[in-house]
Design a protein around this motif. Structure first.
Motif, PDB file in Angstrom:
ATOM      1  N   VAL A 185      -4.118   2.966  -5.424  1.00 36.26           N
ATOM      2  CA  VAL A 185      -4.777   1.810  -4.822  1.00 36.26           C
ATOM      3  C   VAL A 185      -6.262   1.886  -5.154  1.00 36.26           C
ATOM      4  O   VAL A 185      -6.886   2.941  -5.007  1.00 36.26           O
ATOM      5  CB  VAL A 185      -4.586   1.795  -3.288  1.00 36.26           C
TER       6      VAL A 185
ATOM      7  N   LEU B 223      -8.115   0.852   3.634  1.00 38.28           N
ATOM      8  CA  LEU B 223      -6.824   0.804   2.951  1.00 38.28           C
ATOM      9  C   LEU B 223      -6.132   2.158   2.991  1.00 38.28           C
ATOM     10  O   LEU B 223      -4.901   2.234   3.093  1.00 38.28           O
ATOM     11  CB  LEU B 223      -7.019   0.350   1.505  1.00 38.28           C
ATOM     12  N   ALA B 224      -6.906   3.233   2.909  1.00 38.64           N
ATOM     13  CA  ALA B 224      -6.321   4.577   2.948  1.00 38.64           C
ATOM     14  C   ALA B 224      -5.624   4.821   4.282  1.00 38.64           C
ATOM     15  O   ALA B 224      -4.561   5.459   4.338  1.00 38.64           O
ATOM     16  CB  ALA B 224      -7.402   5.626   2.698  1.00 38.64           C
TER      17      ALA B 224
ATOM     18  N   ARG C 226     -12.003   0.903   0.817  1.00 32.75           N
ATOM     19  CA  ARG C 226     -11.118   2.015   0.436  1.00 32.75           C
ATOM     20  C   ARG C 226     -10.703   2.823   1.665  1.00 32.75           C
ATOM     21  O   ARG C 226      -9.532   3.196   1.817  1.00 32.75           O
ATOM     22  CB  ARG C 226     -11.814   2.934  -0.574  1.00 32.75           C
TER      23      ARG C 226
ATOM     24  N   THR D 291     -12.253   4.223  -5.197  1.00 31.58           N
ATOM     25  CA  THR D 291     -13.265   3.174  -5.188  1.00 31.58           C
ATOM     26  C   THR D 291     -13.798   2.966  -6.599  1.00 31.58           C
ATOM     27  O   THR D 291     -14.297   3.901  -7.221  1.00 31.58           O
ATOM     28  CB  THR D 291     -14.450   3.533  -4.267  1.00 31.58           C
TER      29      THR D 291
ATOM     30  N   ALA E 129      -2.407   2.886   4.078  1.00 30.73           N
ATOM     31  CA  ALA E 129      -1.505   3.458   3.080  1.00 30.73           C
ATOM     32  C   ALA E 129      -0.926   4.785   3.531  1.00 30.73           C
ATOM     33  O   ALA E 129       0.109   5.233   3.017  1.00 30.73           O
ATOM     34  CB  ALA E 129      -2.228   3.641   1.749  1.00 30.73           C
TER      35      ALA E 129
ATOM     36  N   CYS F 152      -6.008   6.565  -3.075  1.00 34.56           N
ATOM     37  CA  CYS F 152      -6.939   5.446  -2.955  1.00 34.56           C
ATOM     38  C   CYS F 152      -8.275   5.794  -3.617  1.00 34.56           C
ATOM     39  O   CYS F 152      -8.826   6.867  -3.384  1.00 34.56           O
ATOM     40  CB  CYS F 152      -7.152   5.074  -1.494  1.00 34.56           C
TER      41      CYS F 152
ATOM     42  N   LEU G 173       0.822  -1.214   0.000  1.00 34.28           N
ATOM     43  CA  LEU G 173       0.000   0.000   0.000  1.00 34.28           C
ATOM     44  C   LEU G 173       0.853   1.260   0.000  1.00 34.28           C
ATOM     45  O   LEU G 173       0.508   2.258  -0.645  1.00 34.28           O
ATOM     46  CB  LEU G 173      -0.931  -0.002   1.211  1.00 34.28           C
TER      47      LEU G 173
END
Length: 449
Positions: free
Chosen positions: A215, A226-227, A223, A238, A230, A236, A209
């Motif tokens: 991403v 993950l953000a 999302r 979607t 990351a 990031c 990430l």
């Protein structure tokens, strides 16, 4: 239009026929119309795991859209088990099963099982497809040298594809876009992601990430998660799953008012995905006279545990209402979906995930009965008024949900919505091409569509 080239790394690609293949396949089909020529790096069909469903008809959709490079994949666990079989042979000792307490492990199993479990977990870092890494990396170097892609796109899982992409990015200094079709560290269906393996995978996920240039997640809750990992929300994005309109050409809906109402589930049922709570609620509705056996027919398309269903139902009349169709080609499954009245979705305990089949259900315009908990799936269904959500742990609520969705299916005033157009593969690929184009601001913008 200035054309650009993208290297698409995806373990799952036609003739692989699992659900995960269609997201990448849809992108590859539509990217050329958006200024991007895909080059695909994937696995030879003969090197997939045993029992992998294949559909050669899907390969026709790739012809003319992309050049496809296929490599070997070392299936280490299968090889180990095969070697064990050669040493031990197929003979079973005469004493096997005799003089042993019920439920106790067979003599001599402890050491082998311990070694096997340790090797199995180690070999699953980051996943059991790690045996693809050396072959794919070698072929990836050849592709980058000869075809000179402008960008690398890697689809996961398996997460091995991300590691391949990162290695190629580091050597050739190319932008890397990684696409999460599922959660990596928060996937409730990966029961082996524990202990040492989990710690290593946690590090690898963060590493991927932080080093990827963009991403993509297929749900907004994923999302957001993950953000955070990351350390940057700006990179990031979607892009949901969707459907391909070409697959629906010629399909016709079932005539309204036809009895019985047909409830169809498309896709495999495994792990926590079981029809138990739905079928139990159905039997209670019949036992209490709120639903007749002649009013509804249920069919499961895909791999399901028929023995489990039969044991659950027993001799109850609901057994005559249920049919297990088994695996069929996708075009046949979609035709059967269109010839239904209600689409059944079973997706419990998945806060971050939306199953790809839901978007096919949306396109079919059938009211959806979703057996799921709180999360991305429930939010999408409620936001677009797609049907009824039922909690697997709420028996009375399940019964009410079944009756509600039946009323929706019978309603002559059901409104046909156009929300599904936002999930068409072309529209989604335009979003992906927009992410790609962001790395080349001096290039002319590709067309929308």
């Amino acid at each position: 239009m200035t054309r650009k080239r993208v290297l698409c790394i995806s373990y799952q690609f036609p003739p692989f026929a699992g659900t995960g293949v269609f997201r990448v396949l849809n992108f590859v089909e539509h990217l050329p119309d958006r200024g991007w020529d895909p080059v695909v790096l994937t696995v030879l069909p003969c090197h997939y795991e045993r029992g992998t469903a294949l559909d050669d008809g899907l390969c026709a959709r790739v012809n003319g859209s992309a050049r496809v490079h296929r490599t070997k994949c070392f299936q280490g666990i299968d090889a180990m088990l095969s070697l064990r079989g050669k040493f031990r042979g197929n003979a079973t000792p005469a004493s096997a099963g005799q003089g042993e307490a019920a439920g106790s492990p067979p003599a001599g199993k402890g050491l082998w099982q311990g070694v096997k479990d340790a090797v199995t977990l180690a070999y699953r870092i980051p996943d059991k497809q790690v045996g693809w890494f050396p072959y794919a990396l070698s072929e990836g170097f050849r592709i980058c040298r000869r075809e000179k892609p402008d960008l690398i796109y890697a689809s996961g899982g398996p997460w091995t594809s991300f590691l391949i992409g990162l290695a190629l990015k580091a050597h050739f200094h190319l932008p890397l876009v990684i696409d999460f079709r599922d959660p990596w560290m928060n996937n409730p269906y990966d029961e082996l992601n524990v202990g040492f393996r989990r710690r290593v995978n946690c590090f690898l996920e963060r590493w991927c990430l932080r080093r990827a240039d963009a991403v993509i997640a297929n749900t907004e809750p994923l999302r957001t998660l993950l953000a955070d990992t990351a350390g940057s929300g700006n990179k990031c994005h979607t892009i949901t799953n969707g459907y391909n309109e070409m697959e629906y050409v010629g399909l016709k809906a079932r005539a309204s008012g036809t009895a019985p109402l047909v409830v169809t589930h498309v896709g495999n049922l495994y792990g926590k995905r079981t029809p138990d709570s739905f079928l139990q609620a159905l039997t209670r509705l019949i036992d209490t006279g709120r639903l007749g056996t002649h009013e509804v027919a249920v069919r499961f398309i895909g791999h399901v545990d028929e023995v489990r269903i039969k044991n659950l139902i027993g001799s109850h009349p609901v057994g005559a209402m249920v049919t297990c169709v088994g695996m069929v080609p996708k075009n046949q499954a979609l035709d059967m979906l269109f010839q239904s009245d209600i689409a059944l979705l079973i997706q419990p305990d998945t806060r971050l995930q939306i199953p790809a089949k839901l978007f096919e259900y949306i396109r079919s315009q059938k009211p959806v009965l979703a057996v799921c908990g709180e999360g991305a799936t429930q939010e999408l269904i409620e936001a677009h008024g797609l049907g009824v959500v039922a909690d697997t742990d709420d028996p009375e609520g399940m019964e009410g949900a079944i009756l509600d969705v039946i009323r929706q299916a019978r309603s002559a005033e059901r409104v046909v919505k156009k929300d599904y157009l936002a999930f068409e593969a072309g529209a989604l690929t335009t979003q992906l091409a927009g992410v790609f184009d962001g790395f080349f601001p001096s290039y002319p913008q590709t067309k929308n569509g």
